[in-house]
Design an enzyme around this catalytic site. Sequence first.
Site, PDB file in Angstrom:
ATOM      1  N   HIS A  34     -17.146   8.400  -7.117  1.00 37.89           N
ATOM      2  CA  HIS A  34     -17.508   9.721  -6.611  1.00 37.89           C
ATOM      3  C   HIS A  34     -16.848  10.860  -7.396  1.00 37.89           C
ATOM      4  O   HIS A  34     -17.498  11.848  -7.725  1.00 37.89           O
ATOM      5  CB  HIS A  34     -17.151   9.821  -5.126  1.00 37.89           C
ATOM      6  CG  HIS A  34     -17.938  10.846  -4.388  1.00 37.89           C
ATOM      7  ND1 HIS A  34     -18.048  10.858  -3.023  1.00 37.89           N
ATOM      8  CD2 HIS A  34     -18.656  11.913  -4.809  1.00 37.89           C
ATOM      9  CE1 HIS A  34     -18.811  11.863  -2.627  1.00 37.89           C
ATOM     10  NE2 HIS A  34     -19.179  12.529  -3.699  1.00 37.89           N
ATOM     11  N   TYR A  76     -19.148  10.928   3.183  1.00 42.41           N
ATOM     12  CA  TYR A  76     -20.082  11.651   4.054  1.00 42.41           C
ATOM     13  C   TYR A  76     -19.976  11.187   5.510  1.00 42.41           C
ATOM     14  O   TYR A  76     -20.458  11.872   6.408  1.00 42.41           O
ATOM     15  CB  TYR A  76     -21.534  11.436   3.598  1.00 42.41           C
ATOM     16  CG  TYR A  76     -21.879  11.953   2.232  1.00 42.41           C
ATOM     17  CD1 TYR A  76     -20.970  12.677   1.458  1.00 42.41           C
ATOM     18  CD2 TYR A  76     -23.129  11.711   1.693  1.00 42.41           C
ATOM     19  CE1 TYR A  76     -21.317  13.129   0.195  1.00 42.41           C
ATOM     20  CE2 TYR A  76     -23.482  12.167   0.433  1.00 42.41           C
ATOM     21  CZ  TYR A  76     -22.576  12.862  -0.315  1.00 42.41           C
ATOM     22  OH  TYR A  76     -22.918  13.310  -1.568  1.00 42.41           O
TER      23      TYR A  76
END
Length: 270
Positions: free
Chosen positions: A103, A43
């Site tokens: 992730h 991010y």
Amino acid sequence: MPRDSFPRIGLGTYSDDNREQWADNVQTALEVGYRHVDTAQVYENEQYVGEGLRSSAVDRNDIFLSTKTVHHNVPAEPADVPDAIDGCLERLGVDAVDLLYVHWPSGIYDHETVLPHYNDAYEAGKTRRIGLSNFTPELLDEAREVLEAPLFAHQVEMHPLLPQEELVAYAQEHDHWLVAYSPLAKGEVFDVPEIQDVADKHDATPAQVSLAWLLSHDNVAAIPKASSREHMQQNLAAADLELDDDDLERINSIDRRHRVIDAGHGPWNW
């Protein structure tokens, strides 16, 4: 943290741009009552999330902080995973996170070479819990054979248009949380007639109905993104919205199915 004290509505912090906003957004979220903040290496906002944590009057020990690494293209190879984990902590400005996720099970990911680094981070106290994200039941089985720490959470896209029945059942069977990202399907749930009907019945918003539907499942939490104080407050209030059996049946009757995060490297596309 006991399982029953896991904050079931958290703040999702992904955005395509203006990553700096998350310093103020996190501080605001904590002010209005959030105690669960979720971010990720990819991010590119961990430093701002950390700034928001430090700017808040809420004690760090009262905040459940999660991040993720080993995206499909970062780091470059499995040997770089320890440095990637340390980088997350450094950017966040913390000694440890409450939950560290893998992730995606793609790219450099291999359970036998990557997961031992997560075991090491757990043993070293760099993370208090281990999670996985975007796995299939088969990949979860494989990972659980290697993980020495108990699997605390599995994070996936989930909302009324993608109910994830199989993964909900898996989480219940194996006693871990299923954490729903994109729980509002990027706003697509707002226009679903069944959800609008239930919202009108309860004088609630479609977002609140969708979140309440998620929380009606055992072992499911949600991390909606919100940048305004009003939406943050509304999302938190969804925890107090009680849907009755007719409401749940109405929502479960939705036959439309749609995945809003459909990466080519997602294991459901293999």
